[in-house]
Design a protein around this motif. Structure first.
Motif, PDB file in Angstrom:
ATOM      1  N   MET A   1      -1.675   2.120   5.096  1.00 13.91           N
ATOM      2  CA  MET A   1      -0.394   2.349   5.764  1.00 13.91           C
ATOM      3  C   MET A   1      -0.453   1.931   7.235  1.00 13.91           C
ATOM      4  SD  MET A   1       1.661   3.533   3.491  1.00 13.91           S
ATOM      5  CE  MET A   1       0.880   2.975   1.963  1.00 13.91           C
ATOM      6  N   LEU A   2      -1.631   2.033   7.835  1.00 15.21           N
ATOM      7  CA  LEU A   2      -1.768   1.773   9.263  1.00 15.21           C
ATOM      8  C   LEU A   2      -2.066   0.313   9.583  1.00 15.21           C
ATOM      9  CD1 LEU A   2      -1.880   3.052  12.102  1.00 15.21           C
ATOM     10  CD2 LEU A   2      -4.320   3.463  11.722  1.00 15.21           C
ATOM     11  N   THR A   3      -2.749  -0.389   8.684  1.00  9.67           N
ATOM     12  CA  THR A   3      -3.247  -1.720   9.054  1.00  9.67           C
ATOM     13  C   THR A   3      -2.760  -2.860   8.177  1.00  9.67           C
ATOM     14  OG1 THR A   3      -5.263  -1.480   7.708  1.00  9.67           O
ATOM     15  CG2 THR A   3      -5.351  -0.681   9.990  1.00  9.67           C
ATOM     16  N   TRP A   4      -2.160  -2.560   7.027  1.00 11.20           N
ATOM     17  CA  TRP A   4      -1.735  -3.641   6.134  1.00 11.20           C
ATOM     18  C   TRP A   4      -0.303  -4.056   6.431  1.00 11.20           C
ATOM     19  CZ3 TRP A   4      -3.697  -4.344   0.557  1.00 11.20           C
ATOM     20  CH2 TRP A   4      -5.085  -4.089   0.490  1.00 11.20           C
ATOM     21  N   TYR A   5      -0.060  -5.349   6.456  1.00  9.48           N
ATOM     22  CA  TYR A   5       1.300  -5.874   6.583  1.00  9.48           C
ATOM     23  C   TYR A   5       1.677  -6.469   5.224  1.00  9.48           C
ATOM     24  CZ  TYR A   5      -2.262  -9.104   8.347  1.00  9.48           C
ATOM     25  OH  TYR A   5      -3.436  -9.783   8.552  1.00  9.48           O
ATOM     26  N   GLY A   6       2.537  -5.719   4.535  1.00 10.76           N
ATOM     27  CA  GLY A   6       2.952  -6.092   3.197  1.00 10.76           C
ATOM     28  C   GLY A   6       3.895  -5.034   2.664  1.00 10.76           C
ATOM     29  N   PRO A   7       3.990  -4.867   1.348  1.00 13.54           N
ATOM     30  CA  PRO A   7       4.908  -3.894   0.761  1.00 13.54           C
ATOM     31  C   PRO A   7       4.711  -2.466   1.259  1.00 13.54           C
ATOM     32  CG  PRO A   7       4.151  -5.415  -0.927  1.00 13.54           C
ATOM     33  CD  PRO A   7       3.349  -5.714   0.307  1.00 13.54           C
ATOM     34  N   SER A   8       3.489  -2.123   1.677  1.00 12.80           N
ATOM     35  CA  SER A   8       3.239  -0.770   2.170  1.00 12.80           C
ATOM     36  C   SER A   8       4.030  -0.455   3.430  1.00 12.80           C
ATOM     37  CB  SER A   8       1.748  -0.568   2.447  1.00 12.80           C
ATOM     38  OG  SER A   8       1.275  -1.515   3.393  1.00 12.80           O
ATOM     39  N   LEU A   9       4.512  -1.472   4.142  1.00 12.84           N
ATOM     40  CA  LEU A   9       5.281  -1.230   5.365  1.00 12.84           C
ATOM     41  C   LEU A   9       6.583  -0.482   5.101  1.00 12.84           C
ATOM     42  CD1 LEU A   9       4.852  -4.557   7.385  1.00 12.84           C
ATOM     43  CD2 LEU A   9       4.065  -2.268   8.039  1.00 12.84           C
ATOM     44  N   ALA A  10       7.073  -0.545   3.874  1.00 17.79           N
ATOM     45  CA  ALA A  10       8.329   0.147   3.566  1.00 17.79           C
ATOM     46  C   ALA A  10       8.153   1.664   3.550  1.00 17.79           C
ATOM     47  CB  ALA A  10       8.881  -0.340   2.227  1.00 17.79           C
ATOM     48  N   THR A  11       6.973   2.130   3.208  1.00 18.96           N
ATOM     49  CA  THR A  11       6.721   3.571   3.154  1.00 18.96           C
ATOM     50  C   THR A  11       5.840   4.054   4.298  1.00 18.96           C
ATOM     51  OG1 THR A  11       4.880   3.151   1.630  1.00 18.96           O
ATOM     52  CG2 THR A  11       7.007   3.737   0.656  1.00 18.96           C
ATOM     53  N   ALA A  12       5.232   3.133   5.033  1.00 19.21           N
ATOM     54  CA  ALA A  12       4.293   3.511   6.085  1.00 19.21           C
ATOM     55  C   ALA A  12       4.879   4.436   7.139  1.00 19.21           C
ATOM     56  CB  ALA A  12       3.711   2.255   6.741  1.00 19.21           C
ATOM     57  N   PRO A  13       6.086   4.195   7.663  1.00 16.80           N
ATOM     58  CA  PRO A  13       6.563   5.099   8.722  1.00 16.80           C
ATOM     59  C   PRO A  13       6.698   6.546   8.254  1.00 16.80           C
ATOM     60  CG  PRO A  13       8.294   3.571   8.046  1.00 16.80           C
ATOM     61  CD  PRO A  13       7.017   3.094   7.439  1.00 16.80           C
ATOM     62  N   ARG A  14       7.167   6.737   7.031  1.00 15.69           N
ATOM     63  CA  ARG A  14       7.330   8.099   6.515  1.00 15.69           C
ATOM     64  C   ARG A  14       5.976   8.777   6.310  1.00 15.69           C
ATOM     65  NH1 ARG A  14       7.078   9.815   1.359  1.00 15.69           N
ATOM     66  NH2 ARG A  14       7.282   7.697   0.537  1.00 15.69           N
ATOM     67  N   LEU A  15       5.007   8.054   5.726  1.00 16.41           N
ATOM     68  CA  LEU A  15       3.719   8.670   5.421  1.00 16.41           C
ATOM     69  C   LEU A  15       2.881   8.880   6.682  1.00 16.41           C
ATOM     70  CD1 LEU A  15       2.840   6.799   2.111  1.00 16.41           C
ATOM     71  CD2 LEU A  15       3.840   9.069   2.418  1.00 16.41           C
ATOM     72  N   LEU A  16       2.919   7.925   7.600  1.00 18.16           N
ATOM     73  CA  LEU A  16       2.187   8.111   8.849  1.00 18.16           C
ATOM     74  C   LEU A  16       2.781   9.259   9.657  1.00 18.16           C
ATOM     75  CD1 LEU A  16       1.624   4.383   9.895  1.00 18.16           C
ATOM     76  CD2 LEU A  16      -0.123   5.996   9.085  1.00 18.16           C
ATOM     77  N   ALA A  17       4.114   9.330   9.702  1.00 23.48           N
ATOM     78  CA  ALA A  17       4.769  10.427  10.430  1.00 23.48           C
ATOM     79  C   ALA A  17       4.399  11.764   9.817  1.00 23.48           C
ATOM     80  CB  ALA A  17       6.283  10.225  10.422  1.00 23.48           C
ATOM     81  N   ARG A  18       4.344  11.834   8.500  1.00 28.40           N
ATOM     82  CA  ARG A  18       3.963  13.076   7.823  1.00 28.40           C
ATOM     83  C   ARG A  18       2.562  13.523   8.245  1.00 28.40           C
ATOM     84  NH1 ARG A  18       2.100  12.156   1.895  1.00 28.40           N
ATOM     85  NH2 ARG A  18       0.403  11.303   3.162  1.00 28.40           N
ATOM     86  N   ASP A  19       1.606  12.580   8.271  1.00 27.29           N
ATOM     87  CA  ASP A  19       0.232  12.936   8.606  1.00 27.29           C
ATOM     88  C   ASP A  19       0.089  13.304  10.084  1.00 27.29           C
ATOM     89  OD1 ASP A  19      -0.446  12.457   5.984  1.00 27.29           O
ATOM     90  OD2 ASP A  19      -1.130  10.404   6.351  1.00 27.29           O
TER      91      ASP A  19
END
Length: 249
Positions: free
Chosen positions: A225-243
């Protein structure tokens, strides 16, 4: 950019970058003919493996007769890319140090691979990050990516830009190096309020990492979520914010 020499067929693509592998495989299945051993997403990708990102088997790549090789200036060595070019391979090299660069590069890479249309996940990623709100409110942090020796995020990094958008103030964001080696005593002396510990490239865990930073809140985050640029970017802000929220409670 579009691969040259293609006549009425889909391009043969080799990816030397795990993030780009996932982006191409999800968007245009069947284009990839070779990927690195570190390309773990999507799961079950059944194509040739050609070594690591830092030590690809150049003859094995060339044997796959790629129309296009995807690379990144940070993840891949210039010597390997030069060898591929010298043998006649077409190499697309991305430079991604910010979210905006990442989103733009993804569109360019997919177009170069002949993807028939812009994927929905890319639009969702743009929308998700455009709507993001800081959750850390300028909280000071260090972001280790390795230990023995300790290494942290410094200046001009993709992961650092994502964290900044979430309100994290990286204490080493102005360091002359992008991934400086910093003694642990110096890191702790900086008195960060937060330590962000991803599970890649080094796999920090609840039992391996937080104890080195007494007094700091520890956010264990998914490195993808923190370092990959790809499909994970769609969910990364929500999951990183949660953590981050969980660590700062």
């Amino acid at each position: 950019m579009t691969p040259t020499g293609i006549r009425g067929r889909s391009p043969r693509v080799v990816s030397l970058v795990p993030s780009l592998t996932e982006a191409v495989a999800v968007t245009a299945p069947g284009l990839l003919v070779g990927v690195t051993d570190w390309c773990t997403h999507p799961a079950g990708l059944d194509v040739a493996r050609i070594g690591g990102t830092k030590n690809p088997d150049v003859p094995a790549v060339l044997a796959l007769r790629p129309d296009l090789v995807l690379a990144n200036e940070e993840e891949n060595r210039a010597a390997d890319l030069d060898a591929l070019r010298a043998a006649g391979a077409e190499v697309l090299v991305t430079e991604i140090r910010t979210l905006d660069q990442g989103l733009t590069a993804l569109g360019e890479v997919l177009a170069a691979c002949g993807a028939p249309r812009r994927p929905r996940w890319l639009a969702e990623a743009e929308e998700a990050w455009a709507a993001v709100e800081p959750v850390a409110d300028g909280v000071t942090a260090v972001v280790p990516i390795w230990w023995r020796p300790w290494m942290v995020l410094g200046r001009d990094t993709f992961a650092g830009d994502l964290l900044a958008r979430l309100g994290v103030r990286n204490l080493y964001a102005d360091h002359p190096e992008r991934y400086p080696k910093v003694p642990l005593a110096e890191l702790t002396a900086a008195r960060p309020r937060l330590v962000v510990l991803p599970d890649e490239p080094y796999r920090f865990t609840a039992d391996d990492g937080p104890e080195a930073f007494p007094g700091a809140a520890a956010a264990l985050v998914d490195g993808r979520m923190l370092t990959w640029y790809g499909p994970s970017l769609a969910t990364a802000p929500r999951l990183l914010a949660r953590d981050l929220r969980a660590a700062l409670r």
